[in-house]
Write a protein that holds these residues in place. Structure first.
Motif, PDB file in Angstrom:
ATOM      1  N   VAL A   8     -18.220   5.040   4.876  1.00  0.00           N
ATOM      2  CA  VAL A   8     -17.125   4.769   3.949  1.00  0.00           C
ATOM      3  C   VAL A   8     -15.853   5.292   4.601  1.00  0.00           C
ATOM      4  O   VAL A   8     -15.743   6.482   4.863  1.00  0.00           O
ATOM      5  CB  VAL A   8     -17.352   5.481   2.594  1.00  0.00           C
ATOM      6  N   GLY A  10     -12.188   6.672   4.966  1.00  0.00           N
ATOM      7  CA  GLY A  10     -11.338   7.498   4.103  1.00  0.00           C
ATOM      8  C   GLY A  10     -10.070   6.752   3.720  1.00  0.00           C
ATOM      9  O   GLY A  10      -9.700   5.750   4.346  1.00  0.00           O
ATOM     10  N   PRO A  11      -9.412   7.237   2.684  1.00  0.00           N
ATOM     11  CA  PRO A  11      -8.193   6.576   2.225  1.00  0.00           C
ATOM     12  C   PRO A  11      -7.034   6.772   3.198  1.00  0.00           C
ATOM     13  O   PRO A  11      -6.965   7.765   3.910  1.00  0.00           O
ATOM     14  CB  PRO A  11      -7.890   7.275   0.895  1.00  0.00           C
ATOM     15  N   ALA A  15      -3.583   9.637  -3.328  1.00  0.00           N
ATOM     16  CA  ALA A  15      -4.054   9.341  -4.679  1.00  0.00           C
ATOM     17  C   ALA A  15      -2.884   9.104  -5.637  1.00  0.00           C
ATOM     18  O   ALA A  15      -3.037   8.397  -6.631  1.00  0.00           O
ATOM     19  CB  ALA A  15      -4.934  10.474  -5.187  1.00  0.00           C
ATOM     20  N   TYR A  21      -4.278   3.069  -3.715  1.00  0.00           N
ATOM     21  CA  TYR A  21      -5.422   3.956  -3.501  1.00  0.00           C
ATOM     22  C   TYR A  21      -6.690   3.361  -4.109  1.00  0.00           C
ATOM     23  O   TYR A  21      -7.744   3.307  -3.470  1.00  0.00           O
ATOM     24  CB  TYR A  21      -5.090   5.314  -4.128  1.00  0.00           C
ATOM     25  N   GLU A  22      -6.576   2.873  -5.348  1.00  0.00           N
ATOM     26  CA  GLU A  22      -7.722   2.281  -6.031  1.00  0.00           C
ATOM     27  C   GLU A  22      -8.181   0.991  -5.339  1.00  0.00           C
ATOM     28  O   GLU A  22      -9.379   0.768  -5.159  1.00  0.00           O
ATOM     29  CB  GLU A  22      -7.390   2.008  -7.493  1.00  0.00           C
ATOM     30  N   GLU A  24      -7.800   0.225  -2.229  1.00  0.00           N
ATOM     31  CA  GLU A  24      -8.406   0.617  -0.959  1.00  0.00           C
ATOM     32  C   GLU A  24      -9.835   1.140  -1.177  1.00  0.00           C
ATOM     33  O   GLU A  24     -10.747   0.824  -0.408  1.00  0.00           O
ATOM     34  CB  GLU A  24      -7.534   1.691  -0.312  1.00  0.00           C
ATOM     35  N   CYS A  25     -10.029   1.898  -2.241  1.00  0.00           N
ATOM     36  CA  CYS A  25     -11.362   2.400  -2.567  1.00  0.00           C
ATOM     37  C   CYS A  25     -12.305   1.239  -2.873  1.00  0.00           C
ATOM     38  O   CYS A  25     -13.444   1.203  -2.384  1.00  0.00           O
ATOM     39  CB  CYS A  25     -11.282   3.361  -3.754  1.00  0.00           C
ATOM     40  N   ARG A  26     -11.833   0.281  -3.667  1.00  0.00           N
ATOM     41  CA  ARG A  26     -12.648  -0.899  -3.984  1.00  0.00           C
ATOM     42  C   ARG A  26     -13.075  -1.627  -2.715  1.00  0.00           C
ATOM     43  O   ARG A  26     -14.236  -2.008  -2.548  1.00  0.00           O
ATOM     44  CB  ARG A  26     -11.876  -1.865  -4.885  1.00  0.00           C
ATOM     45  N   ALA A  28     -13.300  -0.440   0.280  1.00  0.00           N
ATOM     46  CA  ALA A  28     -14.194   0.385   1.096  1.00  0.00           C
ATOM     47  C   ALA A  28     -15.624   0.358   0.566  1.00  0.00           C
ATOM     48  O   ALA A  28     -16.583   0.346   1.336  1.00  0.00           O
ATOM     49  CB  ALA A  28     -13.680   1.826   1.130  1.00  0.00           C
ATOM     50  N   LEU A  29     -15.773   0.324  -0.758  1.00  0.00           N
ATOM     51  CA  LEU A  29     -17.103   0.403  -1.351  1.00  0.00           C
ATOM     52  C   LEU A  29     -17.772  -0.953  -1.581  1.00  0.00           C
ATOM     53  O   LEU A  29     -18.998  -1.034  -1.709  1.00  0.00           O
ATOM     54  CB  LEU A  29     -17.034   1.165  -2.677  1.00  0.00           C
TER      55      LEU A  29
END
Length: 70
Positions: A8, A10-11, A15, A21-22, A24-26, A28-29
């Motif tokens: 995974v 990192g950002p 935040a 940020y959100e 980018e998290c989506r 990544a996952l």
């Protein structure tokens, strides 16, 4: 037992930049989630049930973390 592997990233956004940020998290996952859903489905689980269960477990995990911060 098979496991889902992958890294995974990192950002790159802080935040405090919530939307970026959100997103980018989506991003990544998303591939890891797709792999987990594919793996569960390939051994006989219903994909919709797996997705629902993952949502439940995620909410339960966050709730337990929050309640432990008293």
């Amino acid at each position: 037992m098979d496991t889902i592997s992958g890294s995974v990233p990192g950002p790159t956004h802080p935040a405090s930049e919530f939307l970026a940020y959100e997103a980018e998290c989506r991003n990544a996952l998303k591939p890891l989630l797709a792999g987990l859903l594919d793996t569960a489905e390939s051994v006989g689980w219903n994909r919709r049930t797996v997705a629902s269960t993952l949502m439940f477990l995620a909410a339960q995990h966050v709730s337990a973390e929050t309640s432990g911060r008293s």
